[in-house]
Write a protein that holds these residues in place. Structure first.
Motif, PDB file in Angstrom:
ATOM      1  N   MET A   1       0.815  -1.056   0.244  1.00  0.00           N
ATOM      2  CA  MET A   1      -0.433  -0.132  -0.190  1.00  0.00           C
ATOM      3  C   MET A   1       0.955   1.320   0.080  1.00  0.00           C
ATOM      4  SD  MET A   1      -3.094   0.933   0.569  1.00  0.00           S
ATOM      5  CE  MET A   1      -3.909  -0.514   0.397  1.00  0.00           C
ATOM      6  N   LYS A   2       0.519   1.929  -0.812  1.00  0.00           N
ATOM      7  CA  LYS A   2       1.283   3.827  -1.030  1.00  0.00           C
ATOM      8  C   LYS A   2       0.796   4.536   0.163  1.00  0.00           C
ATOM      9  CE  LYS A   2       0.763   3.440  -5.572  1.00  0.00           C
ATOM     10  NZ  LYS A   2      -0.053   3.579  -6.778  1.00  0.00           N
ATOM     11  N   THR A   3       1.853   4.457   0.832  1.00  0.00           N
ATOM     12  CA  THR A   3       1.776   6.064   1.808  1.00  0.00           C
ATOM     13  C   THR A   3       0.916   7.107   1.545  1.00  0.00           C
ATOM     14  OG1 THR A   3       3.561   6.674   1.909  1.00  0.00           O
ATOM     15  CG2 THR A   3       3.657   4.374   3.118  1.00  0.00           C
ATOM     16  N   LEU A  32     -15.899   1.496 -16.112  1.00  0.00           N
ATOM     17  CA  LEU A  32     -14.961   2.207 -15.264  1.00  0.00           C
ATOM     18  C   LEU A  32     -13.354   2.503 -16.027  1.00  0.00           C
ATOM     19  CD1 LEU A  32     -15.503   0.182 -11.778  1.00  0.00           C
ATOM     20  CD2 LEU A  32     -15.864   2.801 -12.659  1.00  0.00           C
ATOM     21  N   GLN A  33     -12.852   1.937 -16.959  1.00  0.00           N
ATOM     22  CA  GLN A  33     -12.032   1.588 -17.576  1.00  0.00           C
ATOM     23  C   GLN A  33     -11.324   2.757 -18.265  1.00  0.00           C
ATOM     24  OE1 GLN A  33      -9.136  -1.498 -17.023  1.00  0.00           O
ATOM     25  NE2 GLN A  33      -8.202  -0.013 -17.760  1.00  0.00           N
ATOM     26  N   PRO A  34     -12.039   3.189 -18.876  1.00  0.00           N
ATOM     27  CA  PRO A  34     -11.795   4.640 -19.371  1.00  0.00           C
ATOM     28  C   PRO A  34     -10.682   5.607 -18.584  1.00  0.00           C
ATOM     29  CG  PRO A  34     -13.478   3.634 -20.761  1.00  0.00           C
ATOM     30  CD  PRO A  34     -13.378   3.372 -19.324  1.00  0.00           C
ATOM     31  N   LEU A  35     -12.041   5.634 -17.410  1.00  0.00           N
ATOM     32  CA  LEU A  35     -11.642   6.683 -16.416  1.00  0.00           C
ATOM     33  C   LEU A  35     -10.083   6.021 -15.801  1.00  0.00           C
ATOM     34  CD1 LEU A  35     -11.962   8.916 -14.836  1.00  0.00           C
ATOM     35  CD2 LEU A  35     -12.457   7.994 -13.127  1.00  0.00           C
ATOM     36  N   ILE A  36      -9.730   5.437 -15.425  1.00  0.00           N
ATOM     37  CA  ILE A  36      -7.994   4.340 -15.112  1.00  0.00           C
ATOM     38  C   ILE A  36      -7.476   4.584 -15.966  1.00  0.00           C
ATOM     39  CG2 ILE A  36      -6.968   2.561 -14.606  1.00  0.00           C
ATOM     40  CD1 ILE A  36      -9.493   1.115 -13.665  1.00  0.00           C
ATOM     41  N   ASP A  37      -7.238   4.647 -17.457  1.00  0.00           N
ATOM     42  CA  ASP A  37      -6.722   4.944 -18.908  1.00  0.00           C
ATOM     43  C   ASP A  37      -6.505   6.741 -19.115  1.00  0.00           C
ATOM     44  OD1 ASP A  37      -6.674   2.267 -19.305  1.00  0.00           O
ATOM     45  OD2 ASP A  37      -7.947   2.643 -20.628  1.00  0.00           O
ATOM     46  N   ALA A  77      -2.403   8.126  -2.907  1.00  0.00           N
ATOM     47  CA  ALA A  77      -1.264   9.106  -2.691  1.00  0.00           C
ATOM     48  C   ALA A  77      -0.780   9.373  -4.883  1.00  0.00           C
ATOM     49  CB  ALA A  77       0.330   8.298  -2.345  1.00  0.00           C
ATOM     50  N   ILE A  78      -1.386   9.069  -4.947  1.00  0.00           N
ATOM     51  CA  ILE A  78      -1.977   9.258  -6.291  1.00  0.00           C
ATOM     52  C   ILE A  78      -1.590  11.088  -7.176  1.00  0.00           C
ATOM     53  CG2 ILE A  78      -2.924   9.954  -8.885  1.00  0.00           C
ATOM     54  CD1 ILE A  78      -2.084   7.117  -7.894  1.00  0.00           C
ATOM     55  N   LEU A 207      -5.717   0.640  -8.906  1.00  0.00           N
ATOM     56  CA  LEU A 207      -5.589   0.357 -10.595  1.00  0.00           C
ATOM     57  C   LEU A 207      -4.142   1.095 -11.142  1.00  0.00           C
ATOM     58  CD1 LEU A 207      -8.022  -2.060 -11.737  1.00  0.00           C
ATOM     59  CD2 LEU A 207      -6.017  -2.487 -10.765  1.00  0.00           C
ATOM     60  N   VAL A 208      -4.242   2.435 -10.828  1.00  0.00           N
ATOM     61  CA  VAL A 208      -3.146   3.450 -11.316  1.00  0.00           C
ATOM     62  C   VAL A 208      -1.539   3.317 -11.261  1.00  0.00           C
ATOM     63  CG1 VAL A 208      -2.607   5.743 -11.743  1.00  0.00           C
ATOM     64  CG2 VAL A 208      -5.072   5.425 -11.814  1.00  0.00           C
ATOM     65  N   ASN A 209      -1.318   3.163 -11.784  1.00  0.00           N
ATOM     66  CA  ASN A 209       0.974   2.715 -11.248  1.00  0.00           C
ATOM     67  C   ASN A 209       1.278   4.376 -11.224  1.00  0.00           C
ATOM     68  OD1 ASN A 209       0.914   0.238 -11.109  1.00  0.00           O
ATOM     69  ND2 ASN A 209       0.486  -0.220 -13.705  1.00  0.00           N
TER      70      ASN A 209
END
Length: 210
Positions: A1-3, A32-37, A77-78, A207-209
């Protein structure tokens, strides 16, 4: 998990821990995938991420989406995510929406009381609050360009074939809890819709890197 720099309010954290993103159907994941992209493309380009959630009256679903998306961006943490909401017309943020968010742990204060109240909505101590009030989608409070327009209701999606300034238009519609206003199911149904939106925004940002 990101801090994260400072923790979410504990009750919000508990709400998130009790979500069940594994229950999201494959069909809904495709929605939902287009928003992730869109988010991933902006992250990869080191660009600001502007997301405007749009519904007819900007009173219920669009606000829940705005608040939960901003919260999940922080949780995962995006960076550089700015969430907005708007409508094809301005009315008022429905009070039960504010109460539903408060019951999930958000700190909510009324900044201005009138026919269209203005709310301060906080999810952690040190971040700027989300400012919640009903507004048209092209209100000066909202971005004019370089944003994704997320259509949270079918009426707005059908009624707005063109969103000026939007880089991308993505329909992610939700059932309107308004159907249960002034019924014994009102509290339960608003909570249900809020948690659905929270779950789906959890899925998106997880799912965002970065």
């Amino acid at each position: 998990m990101k801090t994260t720099p400072s923790p979410l309010f504990s009750e919000i954290g508990n709400t998130i821990k009790n979500l069940h993103p594994e229950t999201i159907s494959n069909e809904r994941k495709k929605v939902l995938q287009p928003l992730i992209d869109f988010i991933q493309l902006k992250v990869d380009g080191n660009q600001e991420i502007r997301i405007n959630f749009i519904c007819t009256h900007n009173s219920r679903r669009s606000h829940l989406s705005q608040v939960w998306a901003q919260t999940m961006a922080y949780y995962f943490a995006i960076k550089n995510v700015f969430c907005y909401s708007g409508g094809t017309e301005a009315t008022a943020l429905f009070p039960v929406v504010a109460e539903t968010l408060r019951n999930s742990g958000f700190q909510i204060n009324t900044i201005k009381k009138n026919e269209n109240p203005v709310y301060s909505i906080k999810y952690t101590d040190n971040e700027h609050p989300i400012i919640g009030f009903s507004k048209k989608l092209d209100n000066d409070f909202n971005p004019k360009s370089e944003f994704a327009a997320i259509m949270t209701c079918s009426q707005a999606d059908g009624g707005c074939p063109f969103i000026a300034g939007a880089e991308q238009r993505i329909p992610i519609t939700f059932e309107d809890p308004k159907a249960f206003d002034n019924t014994p199911q009102q509290t339960e149904k608003y909570k249900e819709r809020s948690l659905q939106i929270a779950t789906e925004m959890f899925h998106v940002f997880s799912l965002v890197n970065s």
